[in-house]
Design a protein around this motif. Structure first.
Motif, mmCIF file in Angstrom:
data_model
loop_
_atom_site.group_PDB
_atom_site.id
_atom_site.type_symbol
_atom_site.label_atom_id
_atom_site.label_comp_id
_atom_site.label_asym_id
_atom_site.label_seq_id
_atom_site.Cartn_x
_atom_site.Cartn_y
_atom_site.Cartn_z
ATOM 1 N N SER A 1 -15.819 4.668 4.821
ATOM 2 C CA SER A 1 -16.017 5.188 3.460
ATOM 3 C C SER A 1 -14.834 6.051 3.031
ATOM 4 C CB SER A 1 -17.321 5.979 3.371
ATOM 5 O OG SER A 1 -17.324 7.053 4.291
ATOM 6 N N ASP A 2 -14.242 6.782 3.978
ATOM 7 C CA ASP A 2 -13.074 7.608 3.647
ATOM 8 C C ASP A 2 -11.879 6.739 3.277
ATOM 9 O OD1 ASP A 2 -14.476 9.929 4.165
ATOM 10 O OD2 ASP A 2 -13.761 10.102 6.224
ATOM 11 N N PHE A 3 -11.692 5.648 4.026
ATOM 12 C CA PHE A 3 -10.557 4.769 3.716
ATOM 13 C C PHE A 3 -10.761 4.075 2.375
ATOM 14 C CE2 PHE A 3 -8.238 0.715 3.892
ATOM 15 C CZ PHE A 3 -6.953 1.227 4.050
ATOM 16 N N ALA A 4 -11.985 3.604 2.134
ATOM 17 C CA ALA A 4 -12.264 2.957 0.856
ATOM 18 C C ALA A 4 -12.005 3.926 -0.292
ATOM 19 C CB ALA A 4 -13.710 2.458 0.820
ATOM 20 N N ALA A 5 -12.414 5.185 -0.114
ATOM 21 C CA ALA A 5 -12.196 6.190 -1.154
ATOM 22 C C ALA A 5 -10.705 6.450 -1.365
ATOM 23 C CB ALA A 5 -12.914 7.488 -0.788
ATOM 24 N N LEU A 6 -9.935 6.461 -0.265
ATOM 25 C CA LEU A 6 -8.495 6.657 -0.364
ATOM 26 C C LEU A 6 -7.854 5.546 -1.178
ATOM 27 C CD1 LEU A 6 -5.868 8.134 0.601
ATOM 28 C CD2 LEU A 6 -5.867 6.537 2.556
ATOM 29 N N ILE A 7 -8.203 4.312 -0.863
ATOM 30 C CA ILE A 7 -7.629 3.171 -1.572
ATOM 31 C C ILE A 7 -8.061 3.165 -3.037
ATOM 32 C CG2 ILE A 7 -7.628 0.649 -1.730
ATOM 33 C CD1 ILE A 7 -5.905 1.762 0.529
ATOM 34 N N GLN A 8 -9.320 3.458 -3.276
ATOM 35 C CA GLN A 8 -9.823 3.483 -4.648
ATOM 36 C C GLN A 8 -9.141 4.576 -5.467
ATOM 37 O OE1 GLN A 8 -14.007 3.887 -3.948
ATOM 38 N NE2 GLN A 8 -14.228 1.782 -3.222
ATOM 39 N N SER A 9 -8.871 5.719 -4.840
ATOM 40 C CA SER A 9 -8.215 6.808 -5.563
ATOM 41 C C SER A 9 -6.791 6.439 -5.971
ATOM 42 C CB SER A 9 -8.198 8.088 -4.709
ATOM 43 O OG SER A 9 -7.336 7.940 -3.580
ATOM 44 N N ALA A 10 -6.221 5.454 -5.261
ATOM 45 C CA ALA A 10 -4.875 4.975 -5.592
ATOM 46 C C ALA A 10 -4.923 3.751 -6.501
ATOM 47 C CB ALA A 10 -4.117 4.644 -4.315
ATOM 48 N N GLY A 11 -6.112 3.478 -7.042
ATOM 49 C CA GLY A 11 -6.258 2.344 -7.952
ATOM 50 C C GLY A 11 -6.488 1.023 -7.269
ATOM 51 N N GLY A 12 -6.740 1.058 -5.946
ATOM 52 C CA GLY A 12 -6.952 -0.167 -5.198
ATOM 53 C C GLY A 12 -8.388 -0.638 -5.222
ATOM 54 N N ASN A 13 -8.650 -1.706 -4.500
ATOM 55 C CA ASN A 13 -9.948 -2.372 -4.514
ATOM 56 C C ASN A 13 -10.479 -2.450 -3.087
ATOM 57 O OD1 ASN A 13 -12.141 -4.039 -4.858
ATOM 58 N ND2 ASN A 13 -11.007 -5.764 -5.698
ATOM 59 N N TYR B 1 0.810 -1.221 0.000
ATOM 60 C CA TYR B 1 0.000 0.000 0.000
ATOM 61 C C TYR B 1 0.843 1.271 0.000
ATOM 62 C CZ TYR B 1 -4.002 -2.887 -0.143
ATOM 63 O OH TYR B 1 -4.928 -3.795 -0.587
ATOM 64 N N VAL B 2 2.093 1.175 0.400
ATOM 65 C CA VAL B 2 3.001 2.304 0.176
ATOM 66 C C VAL B 2 3.137 2.542 -1.323
ATOM 67 C CG1 VAL B 2 5.394 3.077 0.298
ATOM 68 C CG2 VAL B 2 4.311 2.079 2.320
ATOM 69 N N THR B 3 3.381 1.476 -2.049
ATOM 70 C CA THR B 3 3.561 1.581 -3.502
ATOM 71 C C THR B 3 2.323 2.161 -4.177
ATOM 72 O OG1 THR B 3 5.065 -0.315 -3.467
ATOM 73 C CG2 THR B 3 4.086 0.274 -5.587
ATOM 74 N N ALA B 4 1.145 1.706 -3.739
ATOM 75 C CA ALA B 4 -0.096 2.197 -4.343
ATOM 76 C C ALA B 4 -0.364 3.653 -3.975
ATOM 77 C CB ALA B 4 -1.264 1.320 -3.904
ATOM 78 N N LEU B 5 -0.248 3.988 -2.699
ATOM 79 C CA LEU B 5 -0.588 5.339 -2.234
ATOM 80 C C LEU B 5 0.436 6.377 -2.677
ATOM 81 C CD1 LEU B 5 -1.795 4.292 1.318
ATOM 82 C CD2 LEU B 5 -3.235 5.226 -0.501
ATOM 83 N N ALA B 6 1.622 5.926 -3.004
ATOM 84 C CA ALA B 6 2.650 6.859 -3.477
ATOM 85 C C ALA B 6 2.281 7.483 -4.818
ATOM 86 C CB ALA B 6 3.997 6.148 -3.590
ATOM 87 N N THR B 7 1.308 6.889 -5.510
ATOM 88 C CA THR B 7 0.873 7.450 -6.793
ATOM 89 C C THR B 7 0.003 8.683 -6.616
ATOM 90 O OG1 THR B 7 -1.109 6.039 -6.880
ATOM 91 C CG2 THR B 7 0.917 5.146 -7.830
ATOM 92 N N LEU B 8 -0.454 8.950 -5.386
ATOM 93 C CA LEU B 8 -1.315 10.104 -5.123
ATOM 94 C C LEU B 8 -0.455 11.351 -4.930
ATOM 95 C CD1 LEU B 8 -3.882 8.526 -2.628
ATOM 96 C CD2 LEU B 8 -4.086 8.780 -5.120
ATOM 97 N N SER B 9 -0.782 12.389 -5.647
ATOM 98 C CA SER B 9 -0.018 13.632 -5.580
ATOM 99 C C SER B 9 -0.066 14.221 -4.176
ATOM 100 C CB SER B 9 -0.579 14.644 -6.586
ATOM 101 O OG SER B 9 0.104 15.860 -6.519
ATOM 102 N N GLY B 10 1.082 14.690 -3.699
ATOM 103 C CA GLY B 10 1.150 15.363 -2.411
ATOM 104 C C GLY B 10 1.217 14.445 -1.215
ATOM 105 N N THR B 11 1.394 13.154 -1.439
ATOM 106 C CA THR B 11 1.452 12.196 -0.341
ATOM 107 C C THR B 11 2.873 12.057 0.191
ATOM 108 O OG1 THR B 11 -0.399 10.922 -1.255
ATOM 109 C CG2 THR B 11 1.014 9.804 0.337
ATOM 110 N N THR B 12 3.009 12.143 1.496
ATOM 111 C CA THR B 12 4.291 11.880 2.151
ATOM 112 C C THR B 12 4.111 10.729 3.129
ATOM 113 O OG1 THR B 12 3.846 13.504 3.900
ATOM 114 C CG2 THR B 12 5.039 14.281 1.936
#
Length: 286
Positions: A140-152, A15-26
């Motif tokens: 719902s916020d977590f699901a949206a976060l994962i989905q925005s990073a292309g996750g399921n 999930y580091v790899t997936a979430l790193a695709t989101l702009s502005g993520t540290t």
């Protein structure tokens, strides 16, 4: 957005790899027993890895716990002491439903949102496409976060913390039981030389939706358990005649026998509904 990952095992790294695709993520990383793969990931992001939970967590908007289930509750408590009010904690561990419910209560007392996340498959195979089931405040916020990073990820509608991991465990009860039965079934069919013909006689099961089929089995079980106990015993004899001893059917026979004995003393009625059957089973044959 700052995301703290607690535990750089397979799930954490995925999930580091997936979430790193989101702009502005540290990121902030923490791992008490860092593997070489974890070191390589940290090096890629040019980050040091914290060896313990501490005040540095106050910078995190999200904390993702990817540790072993046995230590999940303790790790959550440590994190809650340092997280800022309003931040969110996603527990992706295999902790028990009871532990996740306790953690949710403790998080709420600290002004934090706690999300119970159940990983519903093998991360090593599907990576971030592995289905995640989410429950609790902020699900719902977590699901949206994962989905925005292309996750399921999807949420348990109206579900509280603990419900997602409960559903994962119950799914495992079903699939592992089916797996054991399938192994014995195909072994016996192969030994008897009828494996190719077997699927034809099982075809009618495909005609009903799974939910209807399961409900029918439970409802009629309460009525026909005595007869089916004998049928299970006969099935075991047939397997033994083929040189196979079932490891699954003795447990099946015990389940039917217990229901049959309870039915002798407390009949369920001639045509119970599913609700009637379940309540009767929980009262008399649990």
């Amino acid at each position: 957005m700052n995301i703290a990952i607690i535990g750089l095992g397979e799930v954490g790294r995925c999930y580091v790899t997936a979430l790193a695709t989101l702009s502005g993520t540290t990121f902030e990383f923490c791992d008490t027993h860092l593997s070489q793969a974890g070191r390589d990931l940290a090096s890629k992001f040019e980050l040091s890895v914290h060896s313990e939970i501490g005040p540095w967590l106050a910078e995190a908007d999200w904390v993702l716990s990817c540790v072993f289930g046995a230590v999940s509750l303790d790790v959550a408590g440590q994190c809650f002491e340092h997280m800022k009010v309003g931040s969110r904690y996603a527990d992706l561990t295999t902790a028990s439903p009871a532990d996740k419910r306790v953690a949710a209560v403790r998080a709420k007392a600290k002004g934090l949102n706690y999300i119970d996340v159940a990983v519903m498959g093998a991360i090593s195979l599907a990576l971030s496409q592995t289905p995640l089931l989410c429950a609790g405040e902020g699900a719902s916020d977590f699901a949206a976060l994962i989905q925005s990073a292309g996750g399921n990820a999807r949420i348990v509608e109206g579900g509280a913390a603990g419900d997602a991991i409960s559903l994962k465990v119950l799914r495992s009860v079903f699939t592992k039981g089916m797996e054991a039965l399938a192994v014995e079934l195909l072994m016996a069919a192969e030994r008897q030389g009828v494996r190719e013909k077997l699927y034809g006689v099982l075809g009618d099961i495909d005609d009903s939706p799974l939910e209807d089929f399961i409900n029918m089995l439970v409802r009629t079980h309460t009525i026909h358990a005595k007869r089916r106990t004998h049928e299970v015993a006969e099935a075991q004899k047939e397997l033994r005649g083929s040189g196979l001893t079932s490891l699954v059917l003795p447990g099946v026979e015990a389940r039917f026998a217990k229901t049959a004995a309870a039915s002798e003393a407390n009949p369920v009625g001639e045509s119970p509904s599913l609700e009637d059957a379940l309540q009767w089973l929980l009262k008399h044959a649990a």
